[in-house]
Scaffold this motif. Structure first.
Motif, mmCIF file in Angstrom:
data_model
loop_
_atom_site.group_PDB
_atom_site.id
_atom_site.type_symbol
_atom_site.label_atom_id
_atom_site.label_comp_id
_atom_site.label_asym_id
_atom_site.label_seq_id
_atom_site.Cartn_x
_atom_site.Cartn_y
_atom_site.Cartn_z
ATOM 1 N N CYS A 126 32.323 -37.963 -43.790
ATOM 2 C CA CYS A 126 32.040 -38.773 -43.907
ATOM 3 C C CYS A 126 31.341 -39.480 -44.591
ATOM 4 O O CYS A 126 31.058 -38.950 -45.854
ATOM 5 N N ASP A 127 30.382 -40.753 -44.384
ATOM 6 C CA ASP A 127 30.316 -41.355 -45.845
ATOM 7 C C ASP A 127 28.116 -41.789 -45.684
ATOM 8 O O ASP A 127 28.795 -43.396 -44.558
ATOM 9 N N ASP A 128 27.421 -41.001 -45.923
ATOM 10 C CA ASP A 128 26.414 -42.125 -44.771
ATOM 11 C C ASP A 128 26.443 -41.372 -43.717
ATOM 12 O O ASP A 128 26.069 -42.583 -42.212
ATOM 13 N N GLY A 129 27.486 -40.210 -42.746
ATOM 14 C CA GLY A 129 27.155 -40.186 -41.807
ATOM 15 C C GLY A 129 28.693 -40.706 -40.693
ATOM 16 O O GLY A 129 28.802 -40.778 -39.681
ATOM 17 N N MET A 130 29.102 -42.250 -41.319
ATOM 18 C CA MET A 130 30.395 -42.301 -40.751
ATOM 19 C C MET A 130 31.578 -42.247 -41.163
ATOM 20 O O MET A 130 31.710 -42.021 -42.535
ATOM 21 N N PRO A 131 31.780 -41.321 -40.887
ATOM 22 C CA PRO A 131 33.556 -40.595 -40.037
ATOM 23 C C PRO A 131 34.424 -41.426 -41.746
ATOM 24 O O PRO A 131 34.694 -42.419 -40.912
ATOM 25 N N ARG A 132 34.387 -41.168 -42.667
ATOM 26 C CA ARG A 132 35.981 -41.750 -43.446
ATOM 27 C C ARG A 132 37.565 -41.769 -42.319
ATOM 28 O O ARG A 132 37.795 -39.951 -42.986
#
Length: 220
Positions: free
Chosen positions: A112-118
């Motif tokens: 993830c990137d700051d909680g957002m799934p990549r």
């Protein structure tokens, strides 16, 4: 080819796991520097879990988590029109149907990137399933034949032949790659000094001790 096509072409869990292990060992021999490799396999990633991953150094990657529950596969193509950075979150359908047993993988900070799934492509298979699963996805029209990056990302998981790896490795590393040595490793036969040096004359079997231990490659 989209993630739906890839799901139809992936093998049984055990076959995929051993293929991923072989890919990592082949690259360990071809590239002693870990940072230059595409493929890796960590048999001890966390308690009860193994992780295989691919990173191309340009932002494209995949992760495959093997656990007692089954397998979770995440792919990310940074140029995909389905990128979460373009949509301010995962593309509808990509993660919506992931079973609860794999939710920790969806939320794994490393993915993830700051909680957002990549993620632009996701596949999973629980131990009791009779096949691989994906979400119901309405892919973007007319922009690309590979909208989620699955065709590119998972090419060596779909075509698991020694010839496919040889072609890929010769293109990437720009050196001849011994096909018989590739076949040896893909058959998970114990490594020998001759096989290692056929892949890379600059190293020997002892140089791969750490990689063998990390990947759990069989030596008997």
């Amino acid at each position: 080819m989209t993630v739906h096509d890839v799901a139809r072409k992936l093998p049984e869990i055990a076959v995929l796991r051993e293929h991923c292990r072989a890919l990592a060992m082949l690259e360990a021999a071809l590239s002693p520097e870990w940072g230059d490799r595409y493929h890796s396999f960590d048999a001890h990633w966390s308690e009860g879990e193994a992780l295989t991953s691919m990173r191309n150094g340009s932002g494209d990657e995949y992760s495959v988590v093997f656990s007692a529950a089954g397998v979770f596969v995440r792919g990310f193509d940074h140029e995909s029109p389905m990128s979460p950075y373009a949509e301010d979150g995962p593309w509808p359908g990509v993660l919506d149907e992931v079973p609860e047993v794999f939710k920790a993988c969806v939320e794994e900070p490393a993915f993830c990137d700051d909680g957002m799934p990549r993620v632009t492509a996701c596949i999973w298979r629980e131990v009791g399933d009779d096949g691989w699963r994906t979400g119901a996805i309405d892919f973007p029209d007319g922009q690309t034949d590979d909208p989620d990056g699955a065709d590119y990302l998972f090419q060596l998981l779909v075509d698991r032949s020694p010839e496919a790896f040889q072609e890929w490795a010769e293109d990437y590393y720009e050196v001849p790659v011994d096909l018989d040595a590739v076949r040896h490793v893909m058959s998970l036969r114990p490594l020998t000094e001759d096989v290692v040096r056929a892949l890379n004359p600059d190293i020997g079997l002892a140089d791969l001790a750490d990689d063998i231990a990390q990947s759990g490659y069989p030596m008997r």
